[in-house]
Design an enzyme around this catalytic site. Structure first.
Site, short mmCIF file in Angstrom:
data_model
loop_
_atom_site.label_atom_id
_atom_site.label_comp_id
_atom_site.label_asym_id
_atom_site.label_seq_id
_atom_site.Cartn_x
_atom_site.Cartn_y
_atom_site.Cartn_z
N LYS A 132 -23.64 -1.37 39.13
CA LYS A 132 -22.70 -0.26 38.88
C LYS A 132 -21.61 -0.69 37.90
CE LYS A 132 -21.74 0.09 43.34
NZ LYS A 132 -22.60 -0.99 43.85
N ARG B 36 -18.25 5.99 49.78
CA ARG B 36 -19.16 5.05 50.44
C ARG B 36 -19.56 5.54 51.83
NH1 ARG B 36 -17.53 0.15 47.47
NH2 ARG B 36 -18.71 -1.67 48.07
N ARG C 257 -23.51 -13.99 40.80
CA ARG C 257 -22.54 -13.23 40.00
C ARG C 257 -21.28 -14.05 39.77
NH1 ARG C 257 -20.63 -7.23 41.68
NH2 ARG C 257 -19.90 -8.23 43.59
N ARG D 207 -16.46 -14.28 43.43
CA ARG D 207 -15.74 -13.52 44.45
C ARG D 207 -16.03 -14.12 45.83
NH1 ARG D 207 -17.00 -7.21 43.47
NH2 ARG D 207 -17.04 -7.31 45.75
N ARG E 102 -22.78 -6.90 53.66
CA ARG E 102 -22.48 -5.78 52.76
C ARG E 102 -23.71 -4.91 52.53
NH1 ARG E 102 -20.36 -9.09 47.99
NH2 ARG E 102 -20.14 -7.12 46.89
P1 ADP Z 1 -22.24 -3.76 41.41
O1 ADP Z 1 -21.03 -3.34 40.59
O2 ADP Z 1 -23.21 -2.64 41.62
O3 ADP Z 1 -21.89 -4.45 42.69
P2 ADP Z 1 -22.68 -5.62 39.16
O4 ADP Z 1 -22.68 -4.68 38.01
O5 ADP Z 1 -21.50 -6.50 39.32
O6 ADP Z 1 -23.03 -4.84 40.54
O7 ADP Z 1 -24.01 -6.51 39.04
C1 ADP Z 1 -24.34 -7.48 40.06
C2 ADP Z 1 -24.95 -8.72 39.41
O8 ADP Z 1 -26.23 -8.41 38.86
C3 ADP Z 1 -24.12 -9.31 38.27
O9 ADP Z 1 -24.23 -10.71 38.33
C4 ADP Z 1 -24.78 -8.72 37.02
O10 ADP Z 1 -24.62 -9.57 35.90
C5 ADP Z 1 -26.25 -8.64 37.44
N1 ADP Z 1 -26.95 -7.48 36.87
C6 ADP Z 1 -26.45 -6.24 36.63
N2 ADP Z 1 -27.40 -5.42 36.12
C7 ADP Z 1 -28.54 -6.17 36.05
C8 ADP Z 1 -29.89 -5.89 35.61
N3 ADP Z 1 -30.23 -4.67 35.18
N4 ADP Z 1 -30.79 -6.90 35.68
C9 ADP Z 1 -30.42 -8.13 36.15
N5 ADP Z 1 -29.18 -8.45 36.58
C10 ADP Z 1 -28.25 -7.49 36.53
P1 AMP Z 2 -16.89 -3.63 45.72
O1 AMP Z 2 -16.04 -4.25 44.66
O2 AMP Z 2 -17.27 -2.20 45.40
O3 AMP Z 2 -18.09 -4.48 46.05
O4 AMP Z 2 -15.98 -3.54 47.02
C1 AMP Z 2 -15.46 -4.69 47.65
C2 AMP Z 2 -14.98 -4.36 49.07
O5 AMP Z 2 -13.90 -3.42 49.00
C3 AMP Z 2 -16.01 -3.71 49.99
O6 AMP Z 2 -16.86 -4.66 50.61
C4 AMP Z 2 -15.10 -2.98 50.98
O7 AMP Z 2 -14.54 -3.88 51.94
C5 AMP Z 2 -13.95 -2.51 50.11
N1 AMP Z 2 -14.22 -1.15 49.55
C6 AMP Z 2 -14.35 -0.81 48.24
N2 AMP Z 2 -14.59 0.50 48.11
C7 AMP Z 2 -14.60 1.03 49.36
C8 AMP Z 2 -14.81 2.33 49.89
N3 AMP Z 2 -15.05 3.38 49.10
N4 AMP Z 2 -14.77 2.47 51.24
C9 AMP Z 2 -14.51 1.44 52.05
N5 AMP Z 2 -14.33 0.19 51.62
C10 AMP Z 2 -14.36 -0.04 50.29
#
Ligand code: ADP
Ligand code: AMP
Ligand code: ZN
Length: 216
Positions: free
Chosen positions: A13, A88, A127, A160, A171
Site C-alpha cells: 500500500k 481497518r 522491509r 520498524r 498483524r
Molecule cells: P504496506 O504499506 O501495505 O504495509 P509496503 O508498501 O511497505 O506495505 O511494502 C511491504 C514490503 O514489501 C516493503 O519491503 C516493500 O519494499 C515490498 N514490496 C512492496 N511492493 C512489492 C511488490 N510488488 N513486490 C515485491 N515486494 C514489494
Molecule cells: P501500519 O503502518 O498501517 O502498518 O500501522 C501500524 C499500526 O498502527 C497498526 O498495527 C495499528 O496498531 C495502528 N493502526 C494504524 N492504522 C490503524 C487503524 N485504522 N485502526 C487501528 N489501528 C491502526
C-alpha cells in the site's frame, strides 16, 4: 478523487501510494504514519496507542476515527485524498461514510491489493523504512541505491519495531479477522477493484492507474 487502499500489512500500500497521489494531486494519509508521528512526539494520543502498536493490535476505533476526521477536514483534502491503513474495521468504514455524508462527498474507489499471507512475513521482516519520508524498501526485492540509506533524502533506514516475525504474524491475523471483511463491504457498494499485489511494483501501479482512471 477519494480513494481507499486496502490490503494486508505488507501488501504494498505504502509503496503504491506516492504514484497515486501524484497522479491525482491528493495527499497520502497513512494512519500508521500519523500514529508513529504521535508516538515519536510523545503526545497523549501516541501514549494511548503505543501498547496496541507494539503488539500489532488495532488501536481502538474511536481514537482512529477522530484522528482521520481532523485530517480529512483540512484544506489540502478538498480535492480528495488517499487513505492508507484506514478503515481497518467495518465500524471505521461506517464512521467514514457518515463523516463524508455530512460533508456531501463520497468515496470514489477502494483498491484491494491481494497478496497471500505466506508472502507477507518475508516482505515485512525484510522491509526497511525511512523515518523521514516513510518510503519503504526491501533488502531483497526493492533495495535502496546505497545500502541502508533512503534514495530520496539520504536518511539512515530503520527496521520498524513491529516488523519482527512474532508481531508480523499477529498483524496478519488481526487483518484477517478485523479488516478483510471490508473487501465485501466495498464490493457491495460497487467501489472495489482487486489487484494482484504479487506482481512487480510497476505492473501493480499500471493496474491501479487503469482502475482509477475509469472512475475519473
Ligand atoms: P504496506 O504499506 O501495505 O504495509 P509496503 O508498501 O511497505 O506495505 O511494502 C511491504 C514490503 O514489501 C516493503 O519491503 C516493500 O519494499 C515490498 N514490496 C512492496 N511492493 C512489492 C511488490 N510488488 N513486490 C515485491 N515486494 C514489494
Ligand atoms: P501500519 O503502518 O498501517 O502498518 O500501522 C501500524 C499500526 O498502527 C497498526 O498495527 C495499528 O496498531 C495502528 N493502526 C494504524 N492504522 C490503524 C487503524 N485504522 N485502526 C487501528 N489501528 C491502526
Ligand atoms: Zn526518505
Amino acid at each position: 478523487m477519494r480513494v481507499i487502499i486496502l490490503g494486508p500489512p505488507g501488501a504494498g500500500k505504502g509503496t503504491q501510494a506516492d504514484g497515486i497521489c501524484e497522479l491525482f494531486d491528493i495527499p497520502h494519509i497513512s494512519t500508521g504514519d500519523l500514529f508513529r508521528e504521535n508516538l515519536k512526539n510523545e503526545t497523549p494520543l501516541g501514549k494511548k496507542a503505543k501498547a496496541y502498536m507494539d503488539a500489532g493490535d488495532l488501536v481502538p476505533d474511536e481514537l482512529v476515527v477522530d484522528l482521520v476526521e481532523d485530517r480529512i477536514k483540512r484544506d489540502d483534502c478538498r480535492k480528495g485524498y488517499l487513505l492508507d491503513g484506514f478503515p481497518r474495521t467495518v465500524q471505521q468504514a461506517k464512521a467514514l461514510d457518515k463523516i463524508n455524508a455530512e460533508n456531501k462527498v463520497s468515496i470514489d474507489a477502494a483498491l484491494n491489493l491481494d497478496v497471500p499471507s505466506d508472502i507477507l512475513v518475508d516482505r515485512l521482516t525484510g522491509r526497511r523504512t525511512c523515518p523521514t519520508c516513510s518510503t519503504s524498501y526491501h533488502i531483497q526485492y526493492n533495495p535502496p541505491k546505497v545500502e541502508g540509506v533512503c534514495d530520496k533524502d539520504g536518511t539512515k533506514l530503520i527496521q520498524r519495531s513491529d516488523d519482527v516475525e512474532e508481531v508480523v504474524k499477529n498483524r496478519v491475523k488481526v487483518y484477517e479477522t478485523s479488516t478483510a471483511p471490508l473487501i465485501q463491504y466495498y464490493d457491495d457498494l460497487g467501489l472495489l477493484f482487486t489487484i494482484d499485489g504479487t506482481q512487480q511494483p510497476t505492473v501493480v501501479a499500471e493496474k491501479i492507474k487503469t482502475a482509477l482512471k475509469s472512475k475519473e
